[in-house]
Enzyme design. Structure first.
Site, mmCIF file in Angstrom:
data_model
loop_
_atom_site.group_PDB
_atom_site.id
_atom_site.type_symbol
_atom_site.label_atom_id
_atom_site.label_comp_id
_atom_site.label_asym_id
_atom_site.label_seq_id
_atom_site.Cartn_x
_atom_site.Cartn_y
_atom_site.Cartn_z
ATOM 1 N N ARG A 39 0.850 -1.182 0.000
ATOM 2 C CA ARG A 39 0.000 0.000 0.000
ATOM 3 C C ARG A 39 0.890 1.238 0.000
ATOM 4 O O ARG A 39 1.694 1.428 0.904
ATOM 5 C CB ARG A 39 -0.938 0.030 1.220
ATOM 6 C CG ARG A 39 -1.999 -1.055 1.190
ATOM 7 C CD ARG A 39 -2.974 -0.838 0.042
ATOM 8 N NE ARG A 39 -3.946 -1.904 -0.086
ATOM 9 C CZ ARG A 39 -3.931 -2.830 -1.033
ATOM 10 N NH1 ARG A 39 -2.973 -2.843 -1.935
ATOM 11 N NH2 ARG A 39 -4.868 -3.745 -1.082
ATOM 12 N N GLU A 40 0.759 2.051 -1.047
ATOM 13 C CA GLU A 40 1.499 3.307 -1.140
ATOM 14 C C GLU A 40 0.573 4.438 -0.724
ATOM 15 O O GLU A 40 -0.604 4.461 -1.108
ATOM 16 C CB GLU A 40 2.011 3.517 -2.563
ATOM 17 C CG GLU A 40 3.009 2.464 -2.986
ATOM 18 C CD GLU A 40 3.436 2.582 -4.430
ATOM 19 O OE1 GLU A 40 4.437 1.931 -4.787
ATOM 20 O OE2 GLU A 40 2.780 3.308 -5.211
ATOM 21 N N ARG A 66 -5.226 26.562 -4.439
ATOM 22 C CA ARG A 66 -4.730 25.205 -4.182
ATOM 23 C C ARG A 66 -4.303 24.598 -5.505
ATOM 24 O O ARG A 66 -5.137 24.214 -6.332
ATOM 25 C CB ARG A 66 -5.813 24.356 -3.503
ATOM 26 C CG ARG A 66 -6.190 24.839 -2.118
ATOM 27 C CD ARG A 66 -5.006 24.786 -1.177
ATOM 28 N NE ARG A 66 -5.388 25.055 0.203
ATOM 29 C CZ ARG A 66 -4.530 25.096 1.210
ATOM 30 N NH1 ARG A 66 -3.240 24.895 0.994
ATOM 31 N NH2 ARG A 66 -4.952 25.342 2.427
ATOM 32 N N ALA A 78 -6.569 27.482 8.591
ATOM 33 C CA ALA A 78 -6.087 26.122 8.815
ATOM 34 C C ALA A 78 -4.590 26.074 8.589
ATOM 35 O O ALA A 78 -4.014 26.965 7.966
ATOM 36 C CB ALA A 78 -6.792 25.150 7.871
ATOM 37 N N GLU A 95 -2.790 29.411 13.935
ATOM 38 C CA GLU A 95 -3.248 29.565 12.559
ATOM 39 C C GLU A 95 -4.315 30.651 12.436
ATOM 40 O O GLU A 95 -4.329 31.413 11.473
ATOM 41 C CB GLU A 95 -3.768 28.233 12.009
ATOM 42 C CG GLU A 95 -2.701 27.183 11.819
ATOM 43 C CD GLU A 95 -1.654 27.554 10.766
ATOM 44 O OE1 GLU A 95 -1.913 28.435 9.908
ATOM 45 O OE2 GLU A 95 -0.568 26.952 10.805
ATOM 46 N N GLU A 99 -3.440 33.614 9.919
ATOM 47 C CA GLU A 99 -4.188 33.709 8.664
ATOM 48 C C GLU A 99 -5.337 34.707 8.710
ATOM 49 O O GLU A 99 -5.749 35.205 7.666
ATOM 50 C CB GLU A 99 -4.724 32.333 8.254
ATOM 51 C CG GLU A 99 -3.632 31.355 7.888
ATOM 52 C CD GLU A 99 -4.149 30.110 7.196
ATOM 53 O OE1 GLU A 99 -5.384 29.899 7.170
ATOM 54 O OE2 GLU A 99 -3.310 29.355 6.681
ATOM 55 N N GLU A 147 -0.678 32.315 0.904
ATOM 56 C CA GLU A 147 -1.375 33.011 1.983
ATOM 57 C C GLU A 147 -1.429 34.526 1.764
ATOM 58 O O GLU A 147 -2.326 35.193 2.263
ATOM 59 C CB GLU A 147 -0.707 32.715 3.330
ATOM 60 C CG GLU A 147 -0.891 31.287 3.797
ATOM 61 C CD GLU A 147 -0.235 31.026 5.139
ATOM 62 O OE1 GLU A 147 0.473 31.919 5.650
ATOM 63 O OE2 GLU A 147 -0.428 29.933 5.681
#
Length: 197
Positions: A39-40, A66, A78, A95, A99, A147
């Site tokens: 499993r990777e 993103r 976040a 955070e 932010e 950001e």
């Protein structure tokens, strides 16, 4: 009662396929009893998120680019769990200040979730923060990279729920956090677990 069960299987071998700046791609050979499988997955430090609600039950969302999904997503404040041994609520408070330039007087654990359990071990804890006030000018954080371009907006919680349910929000922290906050509010906030930042 339905509840996920932590039930690790024996790992026969573990290989770091790629060591990244933030997370690694790893491969485990796992013994499932009848068979062994490779499993990777992405080994991730985890993250925290904050559903910040003001006195009018508006939630703070930030627009952030993103790159993997080539989209600007509306997300709550976040960040990564990238400070060793930092308590989760302390990371969330950091955070929120970095932010959103906000400090919260009241904190609760809202919800925990795995972002992509079939391909990553990333786990996120979402907190509810209230009794908000601005950070002191001397404590303002200088935002860089993605950001630096974040745009804040205050959205009525009910409108944020509509956006999540209609598919206009795609960030897992936004969708999960907003729906959890609305569910907690519908129960008179009685399901919340207070925490101290």
């Amino acid at each position: 009662m339905v509840a996920d069960l932590e039930a690790p299987r024996p790992v026969v071998s573990h290989e770091v396929i790629h060591a990244g700046k933030i997370f690694d791609l790893v491969g485990d050979v796992v013994d499932l009893g009848d068979t062994q499988v490779l499993r990777e997955y992405v080994a991730h430090p985890g993250a925290v998120a904050v559903i910040a609600l003001d006195d009018a039950d508006r939630v703070l969302l930030l627009s952030q680019y993103r790159h993997p999904v080539r989209s600007e997503l509306w997300e709550p404040p976040a960040g990564l769990r990238d400070v060793p041994d930092e308590e989760l609520v302390v990371a969330a408070a950091r955070e929120l200040a970095e932010e959103a330039d906000l400090v919260a007087g009241s904190w609760w654990r809202l919800v925990d979730f795995f972002t992509t359990p079939g391909g990553s071990d990333e786990r996120i804890r979402v907190f509810l923060a209230r009794d908000l006030r601005p950070v002191a000018d001397a404590d303002r954080h200088t935002r860089t990279d993605e950001e630096a371009g974040m745009v804040p907006v205050w959205v009525a919680l009910d409108d944020a729920v509509d956006a999540a349910l209609s598919g206009r929000l795609h960030s897992p922290t936004a969708v999960t956090g907003v729906l959890a906050a609305a569910a907690a509010r519908s129960r008179g906030w009685s399901t919340l677990e207070p925490v101290t930042a």
